[in-house]
Design a protein around this motif. Sequence first.
Motif, mmCIF file in Angstrom:
data_model
loop_
_atom_site.group_PDB
_atom_site.id
_atom_site.type_symbol
_atom_site.label_atom_id
_atom_site.label_comp_id
_atom_site.label_asym_id
_atom_site.label_seq_id
_atom_site.Cartn_x
_atom_site.Cartn_y
_atom_site.Cartn_z
ATOM 1 N N PHE A 3 -30.165 33.913 -27.453
ATOM 2 C CA PHE A 3 -28.876 33.204 -26.428
ATOM 3 C C PHE A 3 -28.191 32.221 -27.526
ATOM 4 C CE2 PHE A 3 -31.715 29.701 -25.410
ATOM 5 C CZ PHE A 3 -30.938 28.618 -25.836
ATOM 6 N N LEU A 4 -28.732 31.717 -28.466
ATOM 7 C CA LEU A 4 -28.023 31.067 -29.356
ATOM 8 C C LEU A 4 -26.809 31.432 -30.142
ATOM 9 C CD1 LEU A 4 -30.894 29.052 -31.679
ATOM 10 C CD2 LEU A 4 -29.410 27.898 -29.652
ATOM 11 N N LEU A 5 -27.093 32.869 -30.478
ATOM 12 C CA LEU A 5 -25.751 33.347 -31.018
ATOM 13 C C LEU A 5 -25.347 34.376 -30.402
ATOM 14 C CD1 LEU A 5 -27.570 33.549 -34.601
ATOM 15 C CD2 LEU A 5 -25.951 31.809 -33.762
ATOM 16 N N THR A 6 -25.203 34.225 -29.023
ATOM 17 C CA THR A 6 -24.491 35.358 -28.206
ATOM 18 C C THR A 6 -23.147 34.744 -28.223
ATOM 19 O OG1 THR A 6 -24.904 33.960 -26.092
ATOM 20 C CG2 THR A 6 -26.360 35.859 -26.560
ATOM 21 N N SER A 7 -22.268 35.537 -28.043
ATOM 22 C CA SER A 7 -20.759 35.508 -27.922
ATOM 23 C C SER A 7 -20.203 34.366 -26.703
ATOM 24 C CB SER A 7 -19.999 36.689 -27.740
ATOM 25 O OG SER A 7 -18.392 36.294 -27.583
ATOM 26 N N GLY A 8 -19.454 33.349 -26.925
ATOM 27 C CA GLY A 8 -19.105 32.431 -26.071
ATOM 28 C C GLY A 8 -19.867 31.056 -26.070
ATOM 29 N N GLY A 67 -25.170 37.377 -40.413
ATOM 30 C CA GLY A 67 -25.162 36.836 -39.157
ATOM 31 C C GLY A 67 -23.972 37.498 -38.187
ATOM 32 N N VAL A 68 -23.789 36.605 -37.072
ATOM 33 C CA VAL A 68 -22.707 36.724 -36.000
ATOM 34 C C VAL A 68 -21.348 35.802 -36.555
ATOM 35 C CG1 VAL A 68 -24.398 37.326 -34.407
ATOM 36 C CG2 VAL A 68 -23.550 34.762 -34.415
ATOM 37 N N PRO A 69 -20.307 36.359 -36.259
ATOM 38 C CA PRO A 69 -19.064 35.574 -36.488
ATOM 39 C C PRO A 69 -19.034 34.313 -35.813
ATOM 40 C CG PRO A 69 -18.571 37.716 -35.882
ATOM 41 C CD PRO A 69 -19.935 37.588 -35.605
ATOM 42 N N VAL A 70 -18.638 33.269 -36.444
ATOM 43 C CA VAL A 70 -18.512 32.158 -35.808
ATOM 44 C C VAL A 70 -17.169 31.291 -36.309
ATOM 45 C CG1 VAL A 70 -20.761 31.473 -35.595
ATOM 46 C CG2 VAL A 70 -19.726 30.649 -37.414
ATOM 47 N N VAL A 71 -16.856 30.324 -35.356
ATOM 48 C CA VAL A 71 -15.801 29.260 -35.810
ATOM 49 C C VAL A 71 -16.501 27.761 -35.754
ATOM 50 C CG1 VAL A 71 -13.658 28.184 -35.089
ATOM 51 C CG2 VAL A 71 -14.019 30.712 -34.890
ATOM 52 N N MET A 127 -22.497 40.735 -29.437
ATOM 53 C CA MET A 127 -22.751 40.053 -30.535
ATOM 54 C C MET A 127 -22.747 41.323 -31.806
ATOM 55 S SD MET A 127 -26.312 37.905 -31.934
ATOM 56 C CE MET A 127 -27.552 39.181 -31.407
ATOM 57 N N THR A 128 -21.682 40.782 -32.703
ATOM 58 C CA THR A 128 -21.985 41.905 -33.696
ATOM 59 C C THR A 128 -22.379 41.251 -34.895
ATOM 60 O OG1 THR A 128 -19.779 42.901 -33.078
ATOM 61 C CG2 THR A 128 -20.223 43.328 -35.200
ATOM 62 N N MET A 129 -23.661 41.656 -35.292
ATOM 63 C CA MET A 129 -24.263 41.064 -36.646
ATOM 64 C C MET A 129 -24.166 41.875 -37.709
ATOM 65 S SD MET A 129 -27.226 38.971 -37.072
ATOM 66 C CE MET A 129 -28.095 38.516 -35.677
ATOM 67 N N ASN A 130 -24.029 41.204 -38.894
ATOM 68 C CA ASN A 130 -23.976 41.868 -40.063
ATOM 69 C C ASN A 130 -25.171 40.984 -40.913
ATOM 70 O OD1 ASN A 130 -22.726 39.530 -41.511
ATOM 71 N ND2 ASN A 130 -20.828 40.294 -41.519
ATOM 72 N N GLU A 131 -25.223 41.215 -42.194
ATOM 73 C CA GLU A 131 -26.243 40.784 -42.988
ATOM 74 C C GLU A 131 -26.136 39.165 -43.033
ATOM 75 O OE1 GLU A 131 -23.035 41.680 -45.859
ATOM 76 O OE2 GLU A 131 -24.125 42.766 -44.246
ATOM 77 N N ARG A 158 -14.137 29.281 -40.579
ATOM 78 C CA ARG A 158 -14.634 30.605 -40.183
ATOM 79 C C ARG A 158 -15.557 31.290 -41.084
ATOM 80 N NH1 ARG A 158 -11.390 32.089 -36.119
ATOM 81 N NH2 ARG A 158 -9.299 30.868 -35.933
ATOM 82 N N GLY A 159 -16.527 31.841 -40.327
ATOM 83 C CA GLY A 159 -17.704 32.591 -41.016
ATOM 84 C C GLY A 159 -18.765 33.186 -40.117
ATOM 85 N N PHE A 160 -20.067 32.893 -40.472
ATOM 86 C CA PHE A 160 -21.333 33.748 -40.130
ATOM 87 C C PHE A 160 -22.416 32.714 -39.843
ATOM 88 C CE2 PHE A 160 -18.520 36.891 -42.121
ATOM 89 C CZ PHE A 160 -18.373 37.848 -41.200
ATOM 90 N N ALA A 161 -23.145 33.095 -38.846
ATOM 91 C CA ALA A 161 -24.047 32.036 -38.688
ATOM 92 C C ALA A 161 -25.801 32.860 -38.391
ATOM 93 C CB ALA A 161 -24.126 31.203 -37.447
#
Length: 103
Positions: A80-85, A7-11, A1-5, A67-70
């Motif tokens: 686990f909510l914001l883990t890749s996949g 959040g994590v990238p999402v579709v 998970m790559t987090m920035n201010e 496309r954005g962040f969460a």
Amino acid sequence: MTMNERGVPVVIVWNSVENGGKAMLPCRCDYYVNTAVIARGHYQGSSWSLVLYIENNAGEGDCRIGRGFARCLVSEAPPFLLTSGHFMTIYEGGRCVGELYVQ
């Protein structure tokens, strides 16, 4: 998970308006949603609040993709909510507006 201010990238796969989705999609602002946690295709009995920041939306009708962040609204949310996949259904109030996929 790559987090920035933000959040994590999402579709986000938005529901069509005919299927209860939003007529005007949020873009470039914080958008607060509730989730239904899905694992192995089944609801897991918990829901959490997320803050989405949608950078852009594309498509129309039945094929609208954002496309954005969460990020989680509260720090007590399970990691686990914001883990890749991971994916989950997102709601505005009681109305399902789409599905979120963590990149």
